[in-house]
Every structure is written in C-alpha cells, then in structure tokens.
Design a protein around this motif. Structure first.
Motif, PDB file in Angstrom:
ATOM      1  N   ARG A 226       0.849  -1.187   0.000  1.00  0.00           N
ATOM      2  CA  ARG A 226       0.000   0.000   0.000  1.00  0.00           C
ATOM      3  C   ARG A 226       0.880   1.230   0.000  1.00  0.00           C
ATOM      4  NH1 ARG A 226      -4.017  -0.177   4.906  1.00  0.00           N
ATOM      5  NH2 ARG A 226      -2.360  -1.362   5.934  1.00  0.00           N
ATOM      6  N   SER A 227       0.393   2.325  -0.567  1.00  0.00           N
ATOM      7  CA  SER A 227       1.148   3.576  -0.538  1.00  0.00           C
ATOM      8  C   SER A 227       0.295   4.676   0.071  1.00  0.00           C
ATOM      9  CB  SER A 227       1.626   3.973  -1.942  1.00  0.00           C
ATOM     10  OG  SER A 227       0.565   4.502  -2.723  1.00  0.00           O
ATOM     11  N   PHE A 228       0.998   5.655   0.662  1.00  0.00           N
ATOM     12  CA  PHE A 228       0.353   6.743   1.384  1.00  0.00           C
ATOM     13  C   PHE A 228       1.112   8.035   1.114  1.00  0.00           C
ATOM     14  CE2 PHE A 228      -0.034   2.811   3.692  1.00  0.00           C
ATOM     15  CZ  PHE A 228      -1.352   2.761   4.137  1.00  0.00           C
ATOM     16  N   ALA A 229       0.398   9.149   1.159  1.00  0.00           N
ATOM     17  CA  ALA A 229       1.085  10.432   1.272  1.00  0.00           C
ATOM     18  C   ALA A 229       1.789  10.472   2.627  1.00  0.00           C
ATOM     19  CB  ALA A 229       0.090  11.578   1.140  1.00  0.00           C
ATOM     20  N   LEU A 230       2.755  11.362   2.763  1.00  0.00           N
ATOM     21  CA  LEU A 230       3.567  11.379   3.979  1.00  0.00           C
ATOM     22  C   LEU A 230       2.836  11.979   5.185  1.00  0.00           C
ATOM     23  CD1 LEU A 230       7.124  12.169   2.583  1.00  0.00           C
ATOM     24  CD2 LEU A 230       6.113   9.959   3.213  1.00  0.00           C
ATOM     25  N   ASP A 231       1.555  12.268   5.011  1.00  0.00           N
ATOM     26  CA  ASP A 231       0.721  12.608   6.174  1.00  0.00           C
ATOM     27  C   ASP A 231      -0.300  11.511   6.452  1.00  0.00           C
ATOM     28  OD1 ASP A 231      -1.003  12.899   4.056  1.00  0.00           O
ATOM     29  OD2 ASP A 231      -1.504  15.006   4.451  1.00  0.00           O
ATOM     30  N   GLY A 232      -0.149  10.354   5.778  1.00  0.00           N
ATOM     31  CA  GLY A 232      -1.020   9.216   6.013  1.00  0.00           C
ATOM     32  C   GLY A 232      -2.290   9.203   5.188  1.00  0.00           C
ATOM     33  N   THR A 233      -2.513  10.206   4.353  1.00  0.00           N
ATOM     34  CA  THR A 233      -3.734  10.271   3.550  1.00  0.00           C
ATOM     35  C   THR A 233      -3.535   9.567   2.203  1.00  0.00           C
ATOM     36  OG1 THR A 233      -3.086  12.410   2.609  1.00  0.00           O
ATOM     37  CG2 THR A 233      -4.394  12.440   4.652  1.00  0.00           C
ATOM     38  N   THR A 234      -4.590   9.568   1.406  1.00  0.00           N
ATOM     39  CA  THR A 234      -4.619   9.007   0.043  1.00  0.00           C
ATOM     40  C   THR A 234      -4.030   7.600  -0.009  1.00  0.00           C
ATOM     41  OG1 THR A 234      -2.515  10.066  -0.642  1.00  0.00           O
ATOM     42  CG2 THR A 234      -4.565  11.288  -1.033  1.00  0.00           C
ATOM     43  N   GLU A 235      -4.598   6.714   0.812  1.00  0.00           N
ATOM     44  CA  GLU A 235      -4.168   5.308   0.806  1.00  0.00           C
ATOM     45  C   GLU A 235      -4.499   4.659  -0.540  1.00  0.00           C
ATOM     46  OE1 GLU A 235      -5.669   1.110   2.781  1.00  0.00           O
ATOM     47  OE2 GLU A 235      -5.815   2.947   3.982  1.00  0.00           O
ATOM     48  N   ARG A 236      -3.547   3.901  -1.083  1.00  0.00           N
ATOM     49  CA  ARG A 236      -3.762   3.170  -2.325  1.00  0.00           C
ATOM     50  C   ARG A 236      -3.195   1.763  -2.178  1.00  0.00           C
ATOM     51  NH1 ARG A 236      -0.879   7.756  -6.092  1.00  0.00           N
ATOM     52  NH2 ARG A 236      -2.340   9.479  -5.685  1.00  0.00           N
ATOM     53  N   THR A 237      -3.916   0.778  -2.671  1.00  0.00           N
ATOM     54  CA  THR A 237      -3.362  -0.567  -2.769  1.00  0.00           C
ATOM     55  C   THR A 237      -2.660  -0.678  -4.110  1.00  0.00           C
ATOM     56  OG1 THR A 237      -5.070  -1.546  -1.361  1.00  0.00           O
ATOM     57  CG2 THR A 237      -3.879  -3.036  -2.830  1.00  0.00           C
ATOM     58  N   VAL A 238      -1.345  -0.826  -4.060  1.00  0.00           N
ATOM     59  CA  VAL A 238      -0.527  -0.826  -5.268  1.00  0.00           C
ATOM     60  C   VAL A 238      -0.476  -2.210  -5.895  1.00  0.00           C
ATOM     61  CG1 VAL A 238       1.780  -0.354  -6.170  1.00  0.00           C
ATOM     62  CG2 VAL A 238       0.821   1.095  -4.377  1.00  0.00           C
ATOM     63  N   LEU A 239      -0.293  -3.235  -5.052  1.00  0.00           N
ATOM     64  CA  LEU A 239      -0.292  -4.610  -5.554  1.00  0.00           C
ATOM     65  C   LEU A 239      -0.690  -5.549  -4.431  1.00  0.00           C
ATOM     66  CD1 LEU A 239       2.365  -6.584  -4.644  1.00  0.00           C
ATOM     67  CD2 LEU A 239       3.554  -4.816  -5.933  1.00  0.00           C
ATOM     68  N   GLU A 240      -1.217  -6.688  -4.828  1.00  0.00           N
ATOM     69  CA  GLU A 240      -1.557  -7.748  -3.882  1.00  0.00           C
ATOM     70  C   GLU A 240      -1.418  -9.072  -4.620  1.00  0.00           C
ATOM     71  OE1 GLU A 240      -4.898  -8.769  -0.466  1.00  0.00           O
ATOM     72  OE2 GLU A 240      -5.339  -7.290  -2.026  1.00  0.00           O
ATOM     73  N   SER A 241      -0.498  -9.907  -4.165  1.00  0.00           N
ATOM     74  CA  SER A 241      -0.225 -11.163  -4.862  1.00  0.00           C
ATOM     75  C   SER A 241      -1.116 -12.279  -4.349  1.00  0.00           C
ATOM     76  CB  SER A 241       1.244 -11.552  -4.687  1.00  0.00           C
ATOM     77  OG  SER A 241       1.501 -11.936  -3.354  1.00  0.00           O
ATOM     78  N   GLY A 242      -1.235 -13.336  -5.142  1.00  0.00           N
ATOM     79  CA  GLY A 242      -1.972 -14.509  -4.718  1.00  0.00           C
ATOM     80  C   GLY A 242      -1.175 -15.314  -3.712  1.00  0.00           C
ATOM     81  N   PRO A 243      -1.833 -16.195  -2.959  1.00  0.00           N
ATOM     82  CA  PRO A 243      -1.118 -17.020  -1.974  1.00  0.00           C
ATOM     83  C   PRO A 243      -0.119 -17.939  -2.655  1.00  0.00           C
ATOM     84  CG  PRO A 243      -3.389 -17.765  -2.256  1.00  0.00           C
ATOM     85  CD  PRO A 243      -3.278 -16.470  -2.984  1.00  0.00           C
ATOM     86  N   GLY A 244       1.109 -17.962  -2.110  1.00  0.00           N
ATOM     87  CA  GLY A 244       2.149 -18.818  -2.647  1.00  0.00           C
ATOM     88  C   GLY A 244       2.864 -18.263  -3.856  1.00  0.00           C
ATOM     89  N   ALA A 245       2.497 -17.061  -4.312  1.00  0.00           N
ATOM     90  CA  ALA A 245       3.168 -16.487  -5.475  1.00  0.00           C
ATOM     91  C   ALA A 245       4.628 -16.178  -5.181  1.00  0.00           C
ATOM     92  CB  ALA A 245       2.448 -15.217  -5.920  1.00  0.00           C
ATOM     93  N   HIS A 246       4.901 -15.708  -3.978  1.00  0.00           N
ATOM     94  CA  HIS A 246       6.257 -15.340  -3.573  1.00  0.00           C
ATOM     95  C   HIS A 246       6.542 -15.941  -2.206  1.00  0.00           C
ATOM     96  CE1 HIS A 246       5.896 -12.638  -6.902  1.00  0.00           C
ATOM     97  NE2 HIS A 246       5.037 -11.852  -6.292  1.00  0.00           N
ATOM     98  N   ASP A 247       7.812 -15.937  -1.850  1.00  0.00           N
ATOM     99  CA  ASP A 247       8.182 -16.357  -0.514  1.00  0.00           C
ATOM    100  C   ASP A 247       7.896 -15.205   0.453  1.00  0.00           C
ATOM    101  OD1 ASP A 247       9.794 -17.600   1.750  1.00  0.00           O
ATOM    102  OD2 ASP A 247      10.226 -19.029   0.154  1.00  0.00           O
ATOM    103  N   ASN A 248       8.557 -15.187   1.578  1.00  0.00           N
ATOM    104  CA  ASN A 248       8.276 -14.285   2.692  1.00  0.00           C
ATOM    105  C   ASN A 248       8.913 -12.909   2.439  1.00  0.00           C
ATOM    106  OD1 ASN A 248       7.743 -13.279   5.283  1.00  0.00           O
ATOM    107  ND2 ASN A 248       9.573 -14.241   6.144  1.00  0.00           N
ATOM    108  N   LEU A 249       8.275 -12.087   1.601  1.00  0.00           N
ATOM    109  CA  LEU A 249       8.850 -10.789   1.232  1.00  0.00           C
ATOM    110  C   LEU A 249       8.879  -9.851   2.436  1.00  0.00           C
ATOM    111  CD1 LEU A 249       7.206 -10.193  -2.271  1.00  0.00           C
ATOM    112  CD2 LEU A 249       9.441 -11.202  -1.748  1.00  0.00           C
ATOM    113  N   GLU A 250      10.092  -9.332   2.740  1.00  0.00           N
ATOM    114  CA  GLU A 250      10.239  -8.470   3.922  1.00  0.00           C
ATOM    115  C   GLU A 250      10.953  -7.151   3.642  1.00  0.00           C
ATOM    116  OE1 GLU A 250      11.497  -9.963   7.600  1.00  0.00           O
ATOM    117  OE2 GLU A 250      10.016 -11.569   7.675  1.00  0.00           O
ATOM    118  N   GLY A 251      11.723  -7.053   2.560  1.00  0.00           N
ATOM    119  CA  GLY A 251      12.420  -5.813   2.244  1.00  0.00           C
ATOM    120  C   GLY A 251      11.936  -5.261   0.918  1.00  0.00           C
ATOM    121  N   ILE A 252      11.812  -3.920   0.818  1.00  0.00           N
ATOM    122  CA  ILE A 252      11.311  -3.298  -0.405  1.00  0.00           C
ATOM    123  C   ILE A 252      12.110  -2.044  -0.712  1.00  0.00           C
ATOM    124  CG2 ILE A 252       9.524  -2.068   0.922  1.00  0.00           C
ATOM    125  CD1 ILE A 252       7.768  -2.162  -1.615  1.00  0.00           C
ATOM    126  N   ALA A 253      12.367  -1.829  -2.011  1.00  0.00           N
ATOM    127  CA  ALA A 253      12.978  -0.591  -2.497  1.00  0.00           C
ATOM    128  C   ALA A 253      12.193  -0.142  -3.717  1.00  0.00           C
ATOM    129  CB  ALA A 253      14.447  -0.805  -2.859  1.00  0.00           C
TER     130      ALA A 253
END
Length: 287
Positions: A226-253
């Motif tokens: 999910r992404s947000f403006a830096l005041d917490g507003t304008t929440e957006r769901t950017v992506l959502e994967s299906g179960p088992g599509a990826h392993d345990n993703l913990e770091g993002i750039a």
C-alpha cells in the motif's frame, strides 16, 4: 515451442503473482549465494538506478553488491562486492538479541538500521562502520519480543519513518513514528486490513510511503503493497499477490528505471530454512 517443466513453473508463478491494482509482475530471481550462513535477508536498500544494493540479515550480517538485470529489467544475477557483520556502538559484532536487523534506509549520506529484537534505530556512517547512537522514541521500550521495529524509510528531507509490528491490541492500527530534527513524533497511523502485517517500507521517488505487508495462509504467503502520502492520507493498494506467489517478502525498495517508470524490488527472508523456503528478488512495475 516446447512447454517443459521449467516453462510451466514460470507460467504458474506468473499467474499466481498477478496482482490487484495497477502493478505488473515482471519476474523473480532465486538467490542462493555460496557464502557462510546465507539467507535471513529482511532489509533491502537500492541505489536510485536499482542496481547497487545493501541487504541485511536478521542475524546481523550485511552484504553490499550489485543487482545485474536482464533485458526485461528483472534481476538475473547478484554480484557480491563485500560482506560482514554489523557492529555494536562500542565496537565488535552484534550479539544475540541485538542482531535482529529488519530494515534499512539512507538519509544524509548515512545508513539507518532498524532492529526488532532489541528495538532501536542506529546510524551507520558506512555499513561496515561502528554505529552512532541517536535518540530513541520512548515507546520503543514497550515493544514485545518479535513485535518491534519492522519497517524503516527515509524521505527526501532526511526524515525517518518507523513502523513497528507492536500494537496495544489486534484492532489497533500500526503507528508510524517519525524522526525529524532530533525529535520523535507519531504523525499518523496505518489501518490494519485483512490481517496483513507490516514487513518493510520505503519512500519512493514520487514522495509516497510504500508499505510492504504479509499475510500467512494455508497455501503460502500473500504479499501486499500500500502507498500513502507522507501525512497518512490518500491510501492506495498498489499490488496484492496470490497465496504462494512469492516467498516471505520483507524488504522493499522503490525506484525509477531508465525509462522513468516506477519500479519496486523486494527481497524475501527464508528464515535460513533452505529446505523449506528460498531467497527471492521480486520485481514489479508500478506505473
């Protein structure tokens, strides 16, 4: 065209990874470096061009290197340039519960590292240097074991954003703590949705806060950004994967490629269980 097991597996992975939102799944690179005690990578920093990287292990190790990408822009190889152990503020490698590094951000030419087991944020002038102690937020001392600082990001002005797993109760939102000009505050919260837990964060070149989340299901991990403006507003769901599509993703750039397109690269924590999990670099196109 032959449709062998490898191509079939790639097709299945692509179908599972097809996300909600505008993001486009580009590909996955499985990484098994020939080093002592590989895996456990919970934090990722990338240069603005998406190549130079630093990954941190939740056992207190660091690796500096380069992500070499193929013609499709997906990670094809990881070139290790240096590796070592994160240092204590008094010198020497971190020990025991001190070493659970979960997040990393670059601000003002220095790396800031968020630790979970003994919740704190430390400033490293270089990733292999002895760190400097910075003021800590009083609420950090309340975090429970394995429920501390999970995500750390920095904006263009050098302000830090820290998101812990700990909350007073399951219905409470995730607090976003900000460190600016030597002082901490909690300017906003992130609502918990669909039993996802925060695992990582980054401020993209568009100035938005991108929060990586994980949900555990019987069919494997699900990942969401999910992404947000830096005041917490304008929440957006950017992506959502299906179960088992990826392993345990913990770091993002989040970064921009040569065509100016917004990209996300994520890394998975295999918990150093190579017989069950794997380290993955996963690429998405966000535009």
């Amino acid at each position: 065209m032959r449709f062998g097991p490898r191509r079939a597996a790639a097709l299945i992975s692509a179908l599972l990874a097809a996300p909600a939102g505008a993001a486009e799944y580009l590909g996955t690179h499985v990484w098994a470096p020939a080093i002592e005690e590989p895996g456990g990578y919970s934090a990722l920093w990338l240069a603005p061009e998406g190549d130079a990287m630093v990954v941190l292990s939740d056992r207190g190790g660091w690796i500096r290197g380069v992500l070499e990408r193929g013609a499709d822009g997906v990670v094809a190889q990881v070139r290790i340039e240096a590796q070592g152990a994160l240092q204590r503020s008094v010198g020497g490698p971190l020990r025991g519960g001190e070493s659970d590094a979960e997040s990393i951000a670059l601000a003002g030419g220095a790396f800031y590292v968020g630790f979970e087991g003994m919740s704190r944020v430390m400033r490293y002038g270089a990733i292999d240097a002895v760190p400097e102690w910075i003021p800590q937020y009083e609420s950090f001392a309340q975090f429970k074991p394995n429920r501390g600082i999970e995500a750390l990001a920095a904006d263009a002005g050098g302000r830090l954003y820290v998101i812990p797993e700990w909350r007073p109760g399951p219905r409470w939102p995730f607090p976003v703590h900000r460190f600016s000009e030597g002082r901490w505050s909690t300017p906003f919260n992130i609502e918990v949705r669909d039993n996802y837990m925060v695992t990582g964060a980054d401020v993209g070149p568009d100035g938005r806060l991108y929060v990586l989340e994980r949900q555990v299901t019987f069919r494997g991990f699900r990942s969401r950004v999910r992404s947000f403006a830096l005041d917490g507003t304008t929440e957006r769901t950017v992506l959502e994967s299906g179960p088992g599509a990826h392993d345990n993703l913990e770091g993002i750039a989040v970064w921009r490629d040569a065509e100016g397109r917004l990209r996300a690269t994520m890394v998975s924590d295999d918990n150093q269980w190579p017989w069950l999990q794997q380290t993955e670099f996963v690429d998405y196109l966000l535009d």
